[in-house]
Design a protein around this motif. Structure first.
Motif, short mmCIF file in Angstrom:
data_model
loop_
_atom_site.label_atom_id
_atom_site.label_comp_id
_atom_site.label_asym_id
_atom_site.label_seq_id
_atom_site.Cartn_x
_atom_site.Cartn_y
_atom_site.Cartn_z
N ASP A 252 0.82 -1.22 0.00
CA ASP A 252 0.00 0.00 0.00
C ASP A 252 0.86 1.27 0.00
OD1 ASP A 252 -2.35 -1.45 -0.17
OD2 ASP A 252 -2.56 -1.63 1.99
N GLY A 253 0.82 2.06 1.06
CA GLY A 253 1.50 3.36 1.06
C GLY A 253 2.99 3.31 1.37
N ASP A 254 3.57 2.13 1.53
CA ASP A 254 5.00 2.04 1.79
C ASP A 254 5.81 2.57 0.60
OD1 ASP A 254 4.42 0.80 4.18
OD2 ASP A 254 4.66 -1.23 3.38
N THR A 255 7.00 3.10 0.88
CA THR A 255 7.91 3.52 -0.18
C THR A 255 9.16 2.65 -0.14
OG1 THR A 255 9.11 5.14 1.19
CG2 THR A 255 7.09 5.90 0.06
N LEU A 256 9.83 2.52 -1.29
CA LEU A 256 11.04 1.72 -1.34
C LEU A 256 12.14 2.37 -0.50
CD1 LEU A 256 12.58 -0.70 -2.38
CD2 LEU A 256 12.98 0.53 -4.54
N ALA A 257 12.21 3.69 -0.52
CA ALA A 257 13.20 4.38 0.32
C ALA A 257 12.94 4.10 1.79
CB ALA A 257 13.17 5.88 0.05
N GLY A 258 11.67 4.12 2.19
CA GLY A 258 11.32 3.81 3.57
C GLY A 258 11.65 2.38 3.93
N ALA A 259 11.45 1.46 2.97
CA ALA A 259 11.79 0.06 3.21
C ALA A 259 13.29 -0.10 3.42
CB ALA A 259 11.32 -0.80 2.03
N VAL A 260 14.08 0.65 2.65
CA VAL A 260 15.54 0.58 2.80
C VAL A 260 15.96 1.08 4.16
CG1 VAL A 260 17.73 1.55 1.99
CG2 VAL A 260 16.06 0.70 0.34
N THR A 261 15.48 2.27 4.55
CA THR A 261 15.93 2.83 5.83
C THR A 261 15.44 2.00 7.01
OG1 THR A 261 14.07 4.40 5.82
CG2 THR A 261 16.16 5.15 4.91
N SER A 262 14.34 1.27 6.83
CA SER A 262 13.87 0.42 7.93
C SER A 262 14.81 -0.76 8.16
CB SER A 262 12.45 -0.10 7.64
OG SER A 262 12.47 -1.05 6.58
N THR A 263 15.61 -1.10 7.15
CA THR A 263 16.57 -2.21 7.31
C THR A 263 17.90 -1.75 7.91
OG1 THR A 263 17.55 -1.95 5.10
CG2 THR A 263 15.60 -3.36 5.27
N LEU A 264 18.07 -0.44 8.11
CA LEU A 264 19.34 0.06 8.65
C LEU A 264 19.54 -0.35 10.10
CD1 LEU A 264 19.38 3.67 7.14
CD2 LEU A 264 20.81 1.72 6.47
N ASP A 265 18.45 -0.61 10.82
CA ASP A 265 18.52 -1.06 12.21
C ASP A 265 19.36 -0.12 13.06
OD1 ASP A 265 17.91 -2.78 14.29
OD2 ASP A 265 19.67 -4.05 13.96
N GLY A 266 19.08 1.19 12.93
CA GLY A 266 19.78 2.18 13.74
C GLY A 266 21.06 2.71 13.14
N ARG A 267 21.51 2.12 12.05
CA ARG A 267 22.73 2.61 11.41
C ARG A 267 22.44 3.85 10.56
NH1 ARG A 267 24.37 -3.04 8.71
NH2 ARG A 267 22.09 -3.01 8.49
N THR A 268 23.49 4.57 10.21
CA THR A 268 23.35 5.75 9.36
C THR A 268 23.73 5.41 7.93
OG1 THR A 268 25.59 6.45 9.97
CG2 THR A 268 23.73 7.40 11.21
N LEU A 269 23.15 6.16 6.99
CA LEU A 269 23.36 5.91 5.57
C LEU A 269 23.98 7.13 4.91
CD1 LEU A 269 22.83 4.12 3.01
CD2 LEU A 269 20.62 5.31 2.81
N GLY A 270 25.04 6.91 4.16
CA GLY A 270 25.66 7.95 3.35
C GLY A 270 25.57 7.59 1.88
N VAL A 271 25.39 8.59 1.03
CA VAL A 271 25.16 8.35 -0.39
C VAL A 271 26.13 9.18 -1.22
CG1 VAL A 271 23.52 8.76 -2.28
CG2 VAL A 271 22.74 7.73 -0.15
N ILE A 272 26.67 8.58 -2.25
CA ILE A 272 27.46 9.31 -3.26
C ILE A 272 26.84 9.02 -4.61
CG2 ILE A 272 29.68 9.58 -4.38
CD1 ILE A 272 31.04 8.87 -1.76
N GLU A 273 26.52 10.07 -5.34
CA GLU A 273 25.92 9.95 -6.67
C GLU A 273 26.82 10.62 -7.70
OE1 GLU A 273 21.65 10.48 -7.25
OE2 GLU A 273 21.54 11.11 -5.15
#
Length: 406
Positions: A252-273
Motif C-alpha cells: 500500500d503506502g510504503d515507499t522503497l526508500a522507507g523500506a531501505v531505511t527500515s533495514t538500517l537497524d539504527g545505522r546511518t546511511l551515506g550516499v554518493i551519486e
C-alpha cells in the motif's frame, strides 16, 4: 450494479498540457464504493462534442461525472452541454447569484459580469456548494440516472465530491477491500506466470501493474460489508504474499526508500551519486538514518570521496570498480555506517549504463544495469536500482534464501 462514466472537459487536458489527476481520483473513489467504472473520456471545450459525449454516456451508464468546464468564460461549456442534452434552459438562481456577489464583496472586489453564468441552474439540477472556489457544481437526476458536474481545480473538486456528492448518491450496498503488494527484481510477465490462475479470478481479483519502483500486485474483493470483503480476500492475499515473499518490499503506502531505511537497524546511511543528479537523494529525503550525501560528476571531487586515480584511468567513473570504491568512500568520508553509491551515464556515449554498490561492515554488494532511455528516465532508474540493491542486501534473510539474496 451501478455503472459510471467520467468525462473530463478541457482542451488543456486533451492536449496534454495538464495531467488529468481528477479522473484518477474519482476512479479510485468509485471503486472503493463498489461502483463499476466503464469509461473515462477526455473532451475539448466544444459544445457539440461535450453534448454528444454526455448523451452517449447516459445511454450506457447510470452515473455520469463531468469534471471541468464550470468557469465563467465562453469556453466553459459543461452547464450548456447538460442543459442541451436534457432540453432545459439555464437561468440565474437568485440565491447562487447573491452568494457569488457576497464572495467577491468579502474580498473587497466587485464581481465581474462574466461570473453570472456560474449562478445558472436548470430545473432538474441542484447546486453543489463550493466553499473554496467560485464554481458551484450541479447534481442532476433525470430518468433514474444521475449527472454530476464538478469544478476542475483538484482542491475544489475533491472537497465537493466528499462533502456534497457522496451523501447524495445512491451508492451500492457494497464495500471493497484492496491491498497492493510492491515487488522489485522480478518482471511483470515472470510475476504473472508465478501467480498463474490467481489472475483469472473476478472476486477476489488479482492484477499486476508495472510501476516506477517495480511491479505492484493488487488483491481486491467486494462484499456487502468491509469485514466480509476482507474475509473473502484473505486466503488469496495470503497465497499471493507467500508466492511473492522473495521479491516483496512493502504494501500500500510504503515507499522503497522507507523500506531501505527500515533495514538500517539504527545505522546511518551515506550516499554518493555520480551522474544521477541527486535522484537517489530526493527519494531518501526525510527518511530516518539518511545522514549525508555528495552529488557530483567532478573527477577531482570524486577522488577525494574515495575513487582511486587508477580506477578512474583504467575503468572510468561509470564502472563496477568505481561504484565499489565510492560506496566504501561514503562510509569513510561521509561518516556513515552504511555507504550507497550510484554511478551512471545519463547521456552521451554509453547512456543507460549504471552501477550501484553498497558497503557496510562485513558486507559489500554491487550490481550493474543498462536501461536505455532519456536522461530523466536513466537517472530515476539508477536511483531505484540503488535502493533495490540496498534493500536486498540489508534486509533479514527470508525463508528459503541466503542473506542479501533476492
Amino acid at each position: 450494479m451501478l455503472l459510471a462514466e467520467i468525462i473530463s472537459v478541457g482542451t488543456e487536458l486533451l492536449l496534454g498540457e495538464i495531467v488529468d489527476s481528477n479522473a484518477a481520483f474519482l476512479a479510485q473513489e468509485l471503486a472503493a464504493r463498489g461502483v463499476t467504472l466503464h469509461r473515462k473520456t477526455v473532451l475539448g471545450d466544444n459544445l457539440n462534442r461535450v453534448s454528444d459525449g454526455l448523451r452517449q454516456a447516459l445511454s450506457r451508464a447510470d452515473l455520469v461525472i463531468l469534471g471541468g468546464g464550470l468557469g465563467p468564460t465562453d469556453d466553459d461549456l459543461t452547464r450548456e452541454a447538460i442543459a442541451a442534452v436534457l432540453g432545459e434552459t439555464p437561468a440565474e438562481d437568485p440565491e447562487l447569484l447573491a452568494w457569488l456577489e457576497g464572495l467577491y464583496a468579502a474580498r473587497g472586489r466587485v464581481m465581474p459580469q462574466l461570473n453570472r453564468k456560474q449562478a445558472w441552474l436548470i430545473p432538474s439540477a441542484e447546486a453543489l456548494s463550493n466553499p473554496v472556489g467560485t464554481a458551484p457544481g450541479w447534481f442532476v437526476q433525470t430518468n433514474g440516472k444521475w449527472i454530476v458536474a464538478l469544478p476542475g481545480p483538484p482542491r475544489e473538486m475533491q472537497k465537493m465530491w466528499r462533502e456534497q456528492v457522496l451523501p447524495r448518491l445512491p451508492l451500492p450496498d457494497h464495500a471493497l477491500s484492496a491491498v497492493t503488494i510492491h515487488t522489485q527484481g522480478i518482471g511483470e510477465s515472470n510475476l504473472a506466470e508465478l501467480l498463474g490462475d490467481l489472475t483469472k479470478g473476478a472476486n477476489p481479483s488479482v492484477a499486476t501493474y508495472a510501476r516506477r519502483m517495480g511491479v505492484d500486485v493488487r488483491v481486491a474483493a467486494s462484499a456487502p460489508t468491509a469485514a466480509e470483503a476482507q474475509a473473502l480476500a484473505a486466503p488469496v492475499l495470503d497465497t499471493v504474499r507467500n508466492k511473492l515473499n522473495r521479491w516483496t518490499w512493502g504494501e500500500d503506502g510504503d515507499t522503497l526508500a522507507g523500506a531501505v531505511t527500515s533495514t538500517l537497524d539504527g545505522r546511518t546511511l551515506g550516499v554518493i551519486e555520480a551522474g544521477s543528479g541527486g535522484a537517489l537523494c530526493l527519494l531518501l529525503a526525510g527518511e530516518p538514518g539518511f545522514l549525508d550525501a555528495a552529488v557530483t560528476v567532478d573527477h577531482a571531487r570524486l577522488i577525494t570521496l574515495g575513487l582511486t586515480p587508477v580506477t578512474l584511468r583504467d575503468a572510468g567513473v561509470v564502472s563496477e570498480a568505481a561504484a565499489r570504491e565510492l560506496a566504501a568512500g561514503a562510509r569513510e568520508h561521509l561518516g556513515a555506517e552504511v555507504g550507497l553509491a550510484v554511478v551512471t551515464a545519463a547521456g552521451g556515449e554509453g547512456a543507460g549504463q549504471t552501477f550501484v554498490a553498497l558497503s557496510a561492515e562485513d558486507l559489500e554488494e554491487v550490481a550493474g544495469v543498462n536501461w536505455p532511455g532519456d536522461p530523466a528516465q536513466i537517472r530515476e532508474r539508477a536511483a531505484v536500482a540503488a535502493l533495490a540493491l540496498a534493500y536486498r542486501a540489508l534486509r533479514l534473510p527470508q525463508p528459503g534464501e541466503e542473506a542479501g539474496g533476492a
